[in-house]
Design a protein around this motif. Structure first.
Motif, PDB file in Angstrom:
ATOM      1  N   THR B  32       0.885  -1.166   0.000  1.00 22.62           N
ATOM      2  CA  THR B  32       0.000   0.000   0.000  1.00 22.62           C
ATOM      3  C   THR B  32       0.923   1.216   0.000  1.00 22.62           C
ATOM      4  OG1 THR B  32       0.054   0.359   2.366  1.00 22.62           O
ATOM      5  CG2 THR B  32      -1.596  -1.192   1.525  1.00 22.62           C
ATOM      6  N   LEU B  33       0.407   2.341  -0.377  1.00 27.63           N
ATOM      7  CA  LEU B  33       1.283   3.512  -0.403  1.00 27.63           C
ATOM      8  C   LEU B  33       1.002   4.418   0.783  1.00 27.63           C
ATOM      9  CD1 LEU B  33       1.249   4.254  -4.222  1.00 27.63           C
ATOM     10  CD2 LEU B  33       2.722   2.736  -2.909  1.00 27.63           C
ATOM     11  N   HIS B  35       1.615   6.182   4.000  1.00 24.43           N
ATOM     12  CA  HIS B  35       2.781   6.580   4.775  1.00 24.43           C
ATOM     13  C   HIS B  35       2.641   8.062   5.069  1.00 24.43           C
ATOM     14  CE1 HIS B  35       6.935   6.342   6.156  1.00 24.43           C
ATOM     15  NE2 HIS B  35       7.129   7.508   5.566  1.00 24.43           N
ATOM     16  N   TRP B  37       3.893  10.859   4.190  1.00 21.05           N
ATOM     17  CA  TRP B  37       4.803  11.504   3.242  1.00 21.05           C
ATOM     18  C   TRP B  37       4.987  12.970   3.604  1.00 21.05           C
ATOM     19  CZ3 TRP B  37       6.894   7.556   0.998  1.00 21.05           C
ATOM     20  CH2 TRP B  37       6.133   6.450   0.636  1.00 21.05           C
TER      21      TRP B  37
END
Ligand code: SF4
Lengths: 479, 205
Positions: B32-33, B35, B37
């Motif tokens: 999954t992305l 995070h 960021w």
């Protein structure tokens, strides 16, 4: 080919080799600065690596999905097993459209397939439009770097080349001026081209689109003027989802040149109104790489060039010494996979310093793979007889204590007493670029015995010989 | 399914896919992305900083009228003979795009004012498409380019950018970050390779 021989050629010109080294290190330093601006760099690398590994493990499905989606958007998808088929497909498309002049944006795949000479033989004028590519094309040389194709050339040489081919002022060396000359020349080529060809940085299975990254805008100009766009991609360019691009676009330019992103990151989904888009998917040995558990990871490569910029051997030996479209550390893994006999020397063009592995944005264990290659090449008998013979000899000497002692004595004596020409000659590969240290009078074993031998309890026999064999093996086996 | 191809190339398709299938390693998870960021306290300020570093010009204005008068101060605009503006109230268009169907005809355009959909603070990229602009060559062929970016339309990073993007039809889109550039001659940075020689971003609001 032999990397060491070709590199020797490059190294002979010392100031130039030094200049090359500095130029690349400058780019590496810029990369570091860009990387340090993001606290999540390591997370990005891990994510990118995991996405690529996942893609590789579902590659067939993703390729089919990509084809389905791209076709639904109106593109035509072609498949090529090898370079010859790829070239044939491109030529067929160009012929169907009566194309006489083609503009290309930088594509390492078409370089790998030797598309340019093939098309030229069939009467099609091909112009590489990336400035670096155009320079090496005029110079009739291959690119020496995948991101900076003309990094090996001085501005004086480029000036001369442009004077000869593009009628620039004699003796001009100012990059600003030379780039302007190229701009005018290439704009002309863009205007008269019948078709544009690009590579592919990332192809998205989910959407059937693909992304091309350039700083010059040459890919965009090349394909937005003529009606025909051909895009050529290796099967490994795929990523599953559009949102994965967020990860890869953040990594690519920072790793390549230290920029936060390339000036143009263009997303092509289907042909433009009234135009045609053809996508050629190429294998050319890549599916074979999949088969090998050890080297499969190299398919994660996004061709950023960071491993080249940081490699102490690449920086000092120049890209041409690898004689491969992709030079440097990653090229030294890919090339022998295609032709081990021809490229056997590339995995040896490595100091195993591990710097490439440190910078690789998709976490390929580059230097481990290079070490593995050495074993593979030896096991499969790809080493030249000189190497095989000397390794055999070394192994006998190192296994036989008395012989090892004897050779040691003889060697030390010879190094002290032989005239220089007898020590430093063609047969002594070690003495070629380095002075050997002065040979001591006594061996380690003798010294050990003098210091500790007599003081050890009677009856225990010290095994200095055994130890020193172990020690010297590690250094000797680097031969 | 794909259009019919010559049989030998269809065969290659099967050959490649079956070679891949027989070598495919055991499946791994797709991450999954999700995070934390990077984010920025002042997104326009971060955008401006990066844009300037990559050779672009940043002009912050309260409204279109202010952008229009700031544009009038730009030498490249003042000297421009052929101008296209596709943004209401900013710039004086003197070329009629409706009469142009061949992109080659855009070559003499000196200056274009176009709108950007949104920007990314992390790297000063602006998303543009050909949705309302049939000739996408315009972004690349003009000598000088100005993009108009609403100040409220700047996201922090590329992950947020892709959350906004939908690719469900045939369309061209690009992130443009700064003017066209090259460093292919001894690593000296030269602005204005093939594309626009300058990029001015009018951040409105
Ligand atoms: S191996 Fe890694 S560092 Fe080298 S070019 Fe590929 S992605 Fe970049």
């Amino acid at each position: 080919m032999n990397h060491a021989t070709l590199a020797a050629e490059f190294v002979r010109n010392r100031p130039r080799a030094h200049w090359h080294d500095t130029a690349l290190w400058f780019v590496r330093a810029k990369r570091d600065k860009a990387v340090h601006s993001l606290p999540e760099w390591e997370t990005l690398r891990e994510t990118a690596s995991a996405i690529k590994l996942h893609t590789i493990s579902h590659l067939a499905e993703y390729l089919e999905q990509f084809e389905r989606q791209a076709t639904a958007l109106g593109a035509t998808v072609h498949w090529a097993c090898d370079a010859a088929e790829h070239n044939q497909i491109v030529l067929d498309i160009l012929r169907q459209h009566g194309v006489k002049k083609l503009v290309k944006s930088k594509s390492m795949l078409t370089e790998e397939c030797h598309l340019n000479p093939y098309l030229e033989r069939h009467g099609i004028e091909v112009t590489d439009t990336d400035l670096g590519e155009r320079i090496v094309q005029l110079d009739r040389k291959p690119p020496s770097h995948i991101v900076m194709p003309a990094i090996h050339m001085k501005k004086e040489e480029i000036g001369e080349l442009f004077h000869k081919h593009l009628q620039s002022a004699a003796g001009a060396t100012d990059p600003q001026y030379l780039a302007e000359v190229a701009r005018q020349h290439l704009r002309h080529k863009f205007m008269e081209a019948d078709a544009g060809l690009t590579g592919v940085n990332f192809a998205v299975a989910e959407t059937g689109g693909f992304v091309v990254c350039t700083n010059e805008g040459n890919a965009d100009l090349g394909v937005s003027l003529p009606k025909l766009h051909i895009a050529c991609m290796g099967i490994e360019k795929l990523i599953p989802r559009a949102k994965d691009l967020g990860v890869f676009l953040r990594l690519l330019a920072r790793s390549a040149t230290g920029q936060p992103i390339t000036a143009y990151s263009s997303h092509f989904h289907g042909p433009r109104l009234g135009g045609e888009l053809h996508i050629v998917i190429v294998d050319n040995g890549r599916s074979q790489l999949l088969a090998s558990g050890e080297f499969r990871g190299s398919l994660k490569c996004i061709r950023c060039g960071a491993c080249m910029n940081t490699c102490p051997v690449y920086r000092r030996s120049g890209g041409h010494s690898y004689e491969n479209t992709v030079p440097g550390p990653i090229g030294s893994i890919l090339a022998p996979a295609r032709d081990p006999q021809h490229y056997y020397s590339l995995p040896y063009a490595c100091s195993l310093c591990g710097s490439c592995t440190d910078v690789c944005p998709v976490k390929i264990d580059i230097h481990h793979q290079l070490l593995t290659w050495r074993r593979e090449l030896a096991v499969h008998g790809h080493l030249p007889w000189t190497k095989r013979f000397s390794m055999k000899l070394a192994s006998i000497v190192l296994r036989t204590t008395w012989l090892y002692g004897l050779m040691g004595n003889m060697g030390r004596w010879a190094l002290r007493n032989f005239p220089r020409w007898l020590v430093y000659n063609r047969l002594n590969a070690w003495g070629r670029q380095r002075e050997l240290p002065p040979a001591p009078r006594r061996s380690f074993r003798q010294l050990y015995q003098e210091h500790y031998g007599r003081t050890t309890t009677a009856g225990t026999s010290p095994q200095p010989g055994g130890n020193s064999v172990g020690d010297s093996q590690s250094s000797t086996s680097r031969h | 399914m794909a259009e019919p191809q010559p049989p030998e190339h269809r065969r290659s398709r099967e050959e490649i896919l079956s070679a891949i299938r027989s070598h495919q390693p055991p499946g791994t998870e797709l991450p999954t992305l999700e995070h934390q960021w990077i984010t920025y306290v002042d997104r326009p300020a971060q955008f401006a900083k990066v844009l300037t570093e990559i050779g672009g010009q940043w002009v912050r204005v309260p409204d279109a009228a202010a952008a229009h008068s700031a544009l009038g101060e730009i030498p490249a605009y003042r000297e421009a003979k052929q101008i296209i503006s596709r943004v209401l109230g900013i710039g004086n268009s003197n070329v009629d795009l409706t009469n142009i169907s061949d992109p080659h005809a855009l070559e003499p355009i000196d200056f274009a004012v176009l709108s950007g959909e949104f920007g990314v603070a992390e790297n000063a990229a602006i998303w543009v498409t050909d949705r309302n602009l049939p000739l996408r060559a315009l972004y690349f062929i003009v000598q000088h380019l100005a993009l108009v970016l609403p100040a409220g339309e700047i996201v922090d990073n590329m992950h947020q950018a892709y959350e906004r993007l939908k690719f469900n039809r045939a369309e061209f889109g690009a992130f443009i970050a700064g003017p066209s550039k090259t460093a292919d001659i001894e690593q000296s940075l030269v602005i204005g390779a093939h594309g626009s020689r300058s990029l001015t971003v009018f951040c409105v609001g």
